[in-house]
Design an enzyme around this catalytic site. Structure first.
Site, mmCIF file in Angstrom:
data_model
loop_
_atom_site.group_PDB
_atom_site.id
_atom_site.type_symbol
_atom_site.label_atom_id
_atom_site.label_comp_id
_atom_site.label_asym_id
_atom_site.label_seq_id
_atom_site.Cartn_x
_atom_site.Cartn_y
_atom_site.Cartn_z
ATOM 1 N N GLY A 264 -1.741 -0.229 2.648
ATOM 2 C CA GLY A 264 -0.308 -0.408 2.098
ATOM 3 C C GLY A 264 0.510 0.762 2.479
ATOM 4 C CB SER A 265 3.857 1.382 0.810
ATOM 5 O OG SER A 265 3.442 1.553 -0.290
ATOM 6 C CD GLU B 39 -6.579 2.283 8.280
ATOM 7 O OE1 GLU B 39 -5.670 3.031 9.143
ATOM 8 O OE2 GLU B 39 -7.926 2.574 8.658
ATOM 9 C CB CYS C 241 1.359 -0.087 9.620
ATOM 10 S SG CYS C 241 -0.026 -0.922 10.752
HETATM 11 P P1 NAD Z 1 2.058 -1.983 -0.990
HETATM 12 O O1 NAD Z 1 1.900 -0.666 -0.913
HETATM 13 O O2 NAD Z 1 3.508 -2.375 -1.812
HETATM 14 O O3 NAD Z 1 1.015 -2.832 -1.382
HETATM 15 C C1 NAD Z 1 -0.319 -2.628 -1.153
HETATM 16 C C2 NAD Z 1 -1.403 -3.179 -2.328
HETATM 17 O O4 NAD Z 1 -1.155 -2.275 -3.361
HETATM 18 C C3 NAD Z 1 -1.171 -4.576 -2.591
HETATM 19 O O5 NAD Z 1 -2.358 -5.307 -2.897
HETATM 20 C C4 NAD Z 1 -0.460 -4.327 -3.779
HETATM 21 O O6 NAD Z 1 -0.647 -5.357 -4.866
HETATM 22 C C5 NAD Z 1 -1.026 -2.976 -4.571
HETATM 23 N N1 NAD Z 1 -0.388 -2.225 -5.340
HETATM 24 C C6 NAD Z 1 0.989 -1.991 -5.254
HETATM 25 N N2 NAD Z 1 1.544 -1.275 -6.145
HETATM 26 C C7 NAD Z 1 0.337 -1.032 -7.056
HETATM 27 C C8 NAD Z 1 0.169 -0.274 -8.372
HETATM 28 N N3 NAD Z 1 1.117 0.386 -8.969
HETATM 29 N N4 NAD Z 1 -1.079 -0.145 -8.683
HETATM 30 C C9 NAD Z 1 -1.940 -1.053 -8.003
HETATM 31 N N5 NAD Z 1 -1.674 -1.879 -6.897
HETATM 32 C C10 NAD Z 1 -0.703 -1.558 -6.720
HETATM 33 O O7 NAD Z 1 2.131 -2.322 0.530
HETATM 34 P P2 NAD Z 1 2.857 -3.880 1.257
HETATM 35 O O8 NAD Z 1 4.129 -3.876 1.005
HETATM 36 O O9 NAD Z 1 1.717 -4.852 0.718
HETATM 37 O O10 NAD Z 1 2.249 -3.416 2.714
HETATM 38 C C11 NAD Z 1 3.160 -3.020 3.501
HETATM 39 C C12 NAD Z 1 2.883 -1.340 3.724
HETATM 40 O O11 NAD Z 1 1.764 -1.608 4.154
HETATM 41 C C13 NAD Z 1 3.690 -0.776 4.852
HETATM 42 O O12 NAD Z 1 4.063 0.521 4.430
HETATM 43 C C14 NAD Z 1 2.772 -0.817 6.088
HETATM 44 O O13 NAD Z 1 3.088 0.183 7.168
HETATM 45 C C15 NAD Z 1 1.502 -0.511 5.501
HETATM 46 N N6 NAD Z 1 0.527 -0.836 6.323
HETATM 47 C C16 NAD Z 1 -0.271 -0.119 6.912
HETATM 48 C C17 NAD Z 1 -1.440 -0.495 7.929
HETATM 49 C C18 NAD Z 1 -2.424 0.477 8.436
HETATM 50 O O14 NAD Z 1 -3.337 0.130 9.183
HETATM 51 N N7 NAD Z 1 -2.225 1.551 8.710
HETATM 52 C C19 NAD Z 1 -1.513 -1.787 7.939
HETATM 53 C C20 NAD Z 1 -0.639 -2.625 7.231
HETATM 54 C C21 NAD Z 1 0.366 -2.345 6.508
#
Ligand code: NAD
Length: 482
Positions: free
Chosen positions: A227-228, A249, A283
């Site tokens: 995630g982010s 990641e 990403c």
């Molecule tokens: P996000 O960080 O918003 O969410 C990721 C996960 O975390 C989700 O399951 C979400 O429900 C959970 N989450 C969010 N806030 C939370 C909290 N306060 N407490 C607990 N869980 C929480 O990311 P997104 O918008 O779903 O995905 C996009 C991001 O992921 C981008 O930054 C992208 O670059 C990154 N990404 C990285 C890779 C990699 O392999 N490096 C792959 C895909 C996406």
């Protein structure tokens, strides 16, 4: 109405629910169960109970399950393409890419149980034999993102499972079916034992309570987060207090450098694909191109023409390449960054506007260094590409790394040796010479440095999802100093 998948069962659907919307039409796509701490505790308990049997299952039996799951993924291709388009706005090009990668990863992981599991170390102590063995950890809890939902969910739980761990997944609330629930259907059909794979979905406001169970459960040994970096910081602080390992990641600000000896046509193709696959919501998408000044005008003109030829619309149409952004917040982020750049004097090459959530692929040049989209300080997650001309390749390399991220990079050149020498100096988890920043194969270890996270996918994830056990055995009486 979709429910959690806990201990091999689709649980009772009587609790609260949350809506999931189609990003293009904004119509209700599905209602899903809004998970609680109690649901998560039940899922962790099921995974913990399933662990020892799964960890000690014969490699051939585990292999058969993974191979069967790969066949089911392929059999369900058309259904999965429709799901990913309706739930996440994925084009057929992107969804079929994910389906191929997922089946390949399942088939590769199927054989890992047969690989050597350790080493024998020679001891200085007479009669002592020492072995070092890879051991699974226990329960791995995973957070999946919505963007490359289908493949990234496999990557989140399949890798730990292939090394003998059991898992609980918390899918993204924006795409819970393609980032977790459909996987439960596939694994259930393949015959994976109850409890080895569990899914708890959540309303956005319920994410923190689920995370808290993961951090506070002794059975959960690793948290595998994709995630982010913003969310990773919140979770990482909690992980520190719990002394819980995390695999991260995260995002990137992925640069492409086009050297003066590069093939312009190849560079145009690589950047179009690298920047705009899935509307720039991956990403690994290219965020900024540094192009040698001698090639700049031809490159920009060719790129503009190619990008403007990409069909935009409903991703269910197989000829559409650019679908919708995931929600209004995503559209607002891109619109604000384009406006910020143009207000500061940047030149708009193409795009710069949206029709609903269909944001045109957008390219800007002559962007002042303080514009948000060019500074590299914060990931831009959408179809916005910055182009900058350079006179000095050393300067381009320095600028390309002037970002807190370090996920992936691309170097286009006619001279492989020159490209490899530059790649060697890139502070990035991945560098492609004569390929786009956006590239994935199941066997290749994806992962970042700096704010792009830590840990690697593919077989190298054995480092993240196993522990080394040192065992010694002595055949002679001990010699003790007292
Ligand atoms: P996000 O960080 O918003 O969410 C990721 C996960 O975390 C989700 O399951 C979400 O429900 C959970 N989450 C969010 N806030 C939370 C909290 N306060 N407490 C607990 N869980 C929480 O990311 P997104 O918008 O779903 O995905 C996009 C991001 O992921 C981008 O930054 C992208 O670059 C990154 N990404 C990285 C890779 C990699 O392999 N490096 C792959 C895909 C996406």
């Amino acid at each position: 109405m979709r429910t959690h998948f806990i201990n091999g069962e689709w649980t009772d659907a009587s609790g609260p629910t949350f809506p999931v919307y189609n990003p293009l039409s904004d119509e209700l796509f599905e209602e899903c169960a809004a998970g609680t701490a109690a649901d998560t505790e039940a899922a962790v308990a099921a995974a913990a109970a399933a662990f020892h049997a799964w960890a000690s299952m014969a490699p051939g039996a585990r292999q058969a399950l993974f191979l069967k799951a790969a066949d089911i993924v392929e059999r369900r291709t058309e259904e999965l393409v429709t799901l990913m388009a309706a739930e996440g706005g994925a084009s057929r090009a992107f969804s079929t890419f994910q389906i191929r990668l997922s089946a390949a990863m399942l088939r590769q992981a199927a054989g890992w149980g047969y690989l050597p599991q350790g080493d024998v170390i020679l001891s200085d102590t007479p009669g002592r034999t020492a072995t070092v063995t890879r051991k699974p950890l226990g329960v791995v809890a995973g957070f999946t993102p919505w963007n490359g939902a289908f493949y990234l969910a496999w990557r989140t739980f399949l890798l730990p499972m292939a090394f003998g761990n059991t898992t609980v997944i918390k899918p993204s609330e924006l795409a819970p079916i393609s980032s977790g629930l459909v996987h439960a259907e596939i694994l259930a059909e393949a015959g994976f034992p109850a409890g080895t794979f569990n899914v708890v979905t959540n309303a956005p406001e319920g994410a923190a309570a689920i995370a808290e169970v993961f951090f506070s459960s002794p059975a959960v040994r690793v948290i595998n987060f994709t995630g982010s970096d913003k969310t990773a910081r919140i979770l990482g602080e909690r992980a520190g207090r719990a002394l819980k390992r995390m695999v991260l990641e995260l995002g990137g600000f992925n640069p492409a450098i086009i050297l003066d000896d590069a093939d312009v046509e190849e560079s145009i193709k690589a950047v179009t694909f690298g920047a705009f696959l899935h509307q720039g919501q991956v990403c690994m998408n290219t965020r900024k191109v540094y192009v040698a000044r001698s090639l700049h005008d031809a490159f920009v003109a060719g790129l503009k023409a190619r990008v403007e030829s990409l069909k935009i619309g409903d991703p269910i149409d197989p000829t559409v390449i650019i679908g919708p952004l995931i929600n209004d917040r995503a559209v607002a982020q891109i619109a604000a960054r384009v406006k910020d750049a143009l207000d500061r004097g940047a030149t708009l090459v193409t795009g710069g506007y949206a029709d609903g959530r269909l944001y045109r692929p957008t390219i800007v040049t002559n962007v002042p260094a303080d514009a948000i989209c060019t500074s590299g300080a914060d990931e831009t997650f959408g179809p916005l590409l910055v182009i900058e001309a350079f006179d000095d390749a050393e300067e381009a390399l320095r600028k390309a790394q002037d970002t807190p991220y370090g996920l992936t990079a691309s170097i286009m050149t006619g001279d492989r040796a020159r490209g490899l020498a530059m790649a060697d100096r890139f502070d990035s988890g991945i560098v492609h010479v004569n390929g786009p920043t956006m590239a994935s194969e199941a066997a290749l270890p994806v992962g970042g440095v700096k704010n792009s996270g830590w840990g690697r996918s593919g077989y190298y994830s054995i480092e993240d999802f196993t522990e080394l056990r040192l065992t010694t055995v002595s055949t002679e009486p001990g010699r003790y100093p007292f």
